[in-house]
Design a protein around this motif. Sequence first.
Motif, PDB file in Angstrom:
ATOM      1  N   ASP A  17      -8.446   2.328 -20.748  1.00 49.08           N
ATOM      2  CA  ASP A  17      -8.405   3.463 -19.191  1.00 49.08           C
ATOM      3  C   ASP A  17      -7.371   2.967 -17.813  1.00 49.08           C
ATOM      4  OD1 ASP A  17      -8.769   5.794 -21.354  1.00 49.08           O
ATOM      5  OD2 ASP A  17     -10.458   6.284 -20.561  1.00 49.08           O
ATOM      6  N   ALA A  18      -8.832   1.657 -18.190  1.00 50.38           N
ATOM      7  CA  ALA A  18      -8.940   1.021 -17.019  1.00 50.38           C
ATOM      8  C   ALA A  18      -6.994  -0.447 -17.266  1.00 50.38           C
ATOM      9  CB  ALA A  18     -10.293  -0.460 -16.745  1.00 50.38           C
ATOM     10  N   GLU A  19      -6.814   0.031 -18.529  1.00 50.21           N
ATOM     11  CA  GLU A  19      -5.453  -1.027 -18.392  1.00 50.21           C
ATOM     12  C   GLU A  19      -4.608  -0.487 -18.230  1.00 50.21           C
ATOM     13  OE1 GLU A  19      -6.208  -2.508 -22.242  1.00 50.21           O
ATOM     14  OE2 GLU A  19      -7.769  -4.004 -21.786  1.00 50.21           O
ATOM     15  N   ASP A  20      -4.489   0.924 -18.433  1.00 52.49           N
ATOM     16  CA  ASP A  20      -3.838   1.982 -18.407  1.00 52.49           C
ATOM     17  C   ASP A  20      -4.035   2.105 -16.985  1.00 52.49           C
ATOM     18  OD1 ASP A  20      -3.251   2.158 -20.733  1.00 52.49           O
ATOM     19  OD2 ASP A  20      -4.474   3.968 -21.841  1.00 52.49           O
ATOM     20  N   VAL A  21      -4.278   2.666 -16.421  1.00 50.17           N
ATOM     21  CA  VAL A  21      -3.999   2.565 -15.133  1.00 50.17           C
ATOM     22  C   VAL A  21      -3.494   1.767 -14.342  1.00 50.17           C
ATOM     23  CG1 VAL A  21      -5.758   2.722 -12.603  1.00 50.17           C
ATOM     24  CG2 VAL A  21      -6.166   4.845 -14.697  1.00 50.17           C
ATOM     25  N   GLU A  22      -3.899   0.441 -14.400  1.00 50.17           N
ATOM     26  CA  GLU A  22      -3.657  -1.369 -13.921  1.00 50.17           C
ATOM     27  C   GLU A  22      -1.858  -0.715 -13.853  1.00 50.17           C
ATOM     28  OE1 GLU A  22      -3.738  -5.746 -13.823  1.00 50.17           O
ATOM     29  OE2 GLU A  22      -5.629  -4.983 -14.433  1.00 50.17           O
ATOM     30  N   MET A  23      -1.318  -0.659 -15.213  1.00 48.46           N
ATOM     31  CA  MET A  23      -0.096  -0.835 -15.751  1.00 48.46           C
ATOM     32  C   MET A  23       0.689  -0.008 -14.787  1.00 48.46           C
ATOM     33  SD  MET A  23       1.760  -0.756 -19.747  1.00 48.46           S
ATOM     34  CE  MET A  23       0.846   1.179 -19.651  1.00 48.46           C
ATOM     35  N   GLU A  24       0.213   1.450 -14.838  1.00 45.28           N
ATOM     36  CA  GLU A  24       0.391   2.297 -13.680  1.00 45.28           C
ATOM     37  C   GLU A  24       1.327   2.024 -12.263  1.00 45.28           C
ATOM     38  OE1 GLU A  24      -0.296   6.761 -14.759  1.00 45.28           O
ATOM     39  OE2 GLU A  24      -1.188   6.040 -16.017  1.00 45.28           O
ATOM     40  N   VAL A  25      -0.223   1.208 -12.021  1.00 45.69           N
ATOM     41  CA  VAL A  25      -0.194   1.568 -10.241  1.00 45.69           C
ATOM     42  C   VAL A  25       0.546  -0.217 -10.148  1.00 45.69           C
ATOM     43  CG1 VAL A  25      -1.116   0.067  -8.234  1.00 45.69           C
ATOM     44  CG2 VAL A  25      -2.464   1.796  -9.614  1.00 45.69           C
ATOM     45  N   GLU A  26       1.203  -0.782 -11.209  1.00 48.58           N
ATOM     46  CA  GLU A  26       1.998  -2.146 -11.474  1.00 48.58           C
ATOM     47  C   GLU A  26       3.247  -1.832 -11.595  1.00 48.58           C
ATOM     48  OE1 GLU A  26       1.559  -4.792 -13.862  1.00 48.58           O
ATOM     49  OE2 GLU A  26      -0.569  -5.226 -13.286  1.00 48.58           O
ATOM     50  N   GLU A  27       3.400  -0.405 -11.987  1.00 47.94           N
ATOM     51  CA  GLU A  27       4.109  -0.047 -12.272  1.00 47.94           C
ATOM     52  C   GLU A  27       5.311   1.088 -10.728  1.00 47.94           C
ATOM     53  OE1 GLU A  27       4.836   2.689 -15.534  1.00 47.94           O
ATOM     54  OE2 GLU A  27       4.615   0.487 -16.689  1.00 47.94           O
ATOM     55  N   ALA A  28       4.093   1.348  -9.880  1.00 48.49           N
ATOM     56  CA  ALA A  28       4.465   2.018  -9.023  1.00 48.49           C
ATOM     57  C   ALA A  28       4.604   1.180  -8.090  1.00 48.49           C
ATOM     58  CB  ALA A  28       3.227   2.596  -8.524  1.00 48.49           C
ATOM     59  N   LEU A  29       4.406  -0.354  -7.585  1.00 45.66           N
ATOM     60  CA  LEU A  29       4.330  -1.380  -6.870  1.00 45.66           C
ATOM     61  C   LEU A  29       5.394  -1.730  -7.082  1.00 45.66           C
ATOM     62  CD1 LEU A  29       0.758  -1.948  -6.065  1.00 45.66           C
ATOM     63  CD2 LEU A  29       1.826  -0.797  -4.527  1.00 45.66           C
ATOM     64  N   GLY A  30       5.829  -1.660  -7.935  1.00 42.71           N
ATOM     65  CA  GLY A  30       7.548  -2.629  -8.530  1.00 42.71           C
ATOM     66  C   GLY A  30       8.679  -2.151  -8.104  1.00 42.71           C
ATOM     67  N   ARG A  31       8.913  -0.615  -7.584  1.00 41.75           N
ATOM     68  CA  ARG A  31       9.180  -0.453  -6.966  1.00 41.75           C
ATOM     69  C   ARG A  31       9.522  -0.438  -5.631  1.00 41.75           C
ATOM     70  NH1 ARG A  31       8.360   6.191  -8.022  1.00 41.75           N
ATOM     71  NH2 ARG A  31       7.716   5.716 -10.763  1.00 41.75           N
ATOM     72  N   LEU A  32       8.445  -1.403  -4.990  1.00 42.20           N
ATOM     73  CA  LEU A  32       8.666  -1.571  -3.721  1.00 42.20           C
ATOM     74  C   LEU A  32       9.802  -3.800  -3.657  1.00 42.20           C
ATOM     75  CD1 LEU A  32       5.326  -1.877  -2.472  1.00 42.20           C
ATOM     76  CD2 LEU A  32       7.286   0.115  -1.167  1.00 42.20           C
ATOM     77  N   GLU A  33       9.948  -3.833  -5.037  1.00 36.89           N
ATOM     78  CA  GLU A  33      10.908  -4.918  -5.048  1.00 36.89           C
ATOM     79  C   GLU A  33      11.974  -4.454  -4.559  1.00 36.89           C
ATOM     80  OE1 GLU A  33      10.251  -6.713  -9.097  1.00 36.89           O
ATOM     81  OE2 GLU A  33       7.992  -6.561  -8.725  1.00 36.89           O
ATOM     82  N   ALA A  34      12.716  -3.176  -5.012  1.00 34.77           N
ATOM     83  CA  ALA A  34      13.865  -2.782  -5.025  1.00 34.77           C
ATOM     84  C   ALA A  34      14.402  -2.723  -3.097  1.00 34.77           C
ATOM     85  CB  ALA A  34      14.643  -1.601  -5.112  1.00 34.77           C
ATOM     86  N   LEU A  35      12.906  -2.512  -2.088  1.00 37.36           N
ATOM     87  CA  LEU A  35      13.206  -2.258  -1.003  1.00 37.36           C
ATOM     88  C   LEU A  35      14.443  -4.286  -0.658  1.00 37.36           C
ATOM     89  CD1 LEU A  35      10.126  -2.265   0.175  1.00 37.36           C
ATOM     90  CD2 LEU A  35      11.978  -0.276   0.194  1.00 37.36           C
ATOM     91  N   PRO A  36      14.336  -5.243  -0.852  1.00 40.55           N
ATOM     92  CA  PRO A  36      14.904  -6.341  -0.452  1.00 40.55           C
ATOM     93  C   PRO A  36      16.631  -5.825  -0.617  1.00 40.55           C
ATOM     94  CG  PRO A  36      13.829  -7.256  -1.164  1.00 40.55           C
ATOM     95  CD  PRO A  36      13.339  -5.226  -2.159  1.00 40.55           C
ATOM     96  N   ASP A  37      17.418  -5.018  -1.544  1.00 34.52           N
ATOM     97  CA  ASP A  37      18.279  -4.540  -2.003  1.00 34.52           C
ATOM     98  C   ASP A  37      19.019  -3.513  -1.724  1.00 34.52           C
ATOM     99  OD1 ASP A  37      18.952  -6.993  -3.818  1.00 34.52           O
ATOM    100  OD2 ASP A  37      17.994  -6.013  -5.342  1.00 34.52           O
ATOM    101  N   LEU A  38      18.498  -2.430  -0.589  1.00 33.23           N
ATOM    102  CA  LEU A  38      18.746  -1.192   0.053  1.00 33.23           C
ATOM    103  C   LEU A  38      18.966  -1.485   1.711  1.00 33.23           C
ATOM    104  CD1 LEU A  38      15.689   0.812  -2.062  1.00 33.23           C
ATOM    105  CD2 LEU A  38      18.455   0.541  -2.486  1.00 33.23           C
TER     106      LEU A  38
END
Length: 64
Positions: A17-38
């Motif tokens: 469960d912790a690994e799944d949650v960690e992956m979901e959080v990383e995916e959510a935060l990964g959306r921030l990587e698009a900021l420099p291009d926007l």
Amino acid sequence: MTDAPNPGAVAARLRADAEDVEMEVEEALGRLEALPDLPVTEHVAVFEGVQQRLSEILSNVDDA
């Protein structure tokens, strides 16, 4: 058989469960990587989307 919980099985489930949650959080935060291009005007929408997703993840953890 007893109804007593198996500590090893419980620990394994919690780790998964912790690994799944960690992956979901990383995916959510990964959306921030698009900021420099926007354009800056689109940053708020990205931040709001990430915040919403993190809130959903936290809510699901609280419900578990």
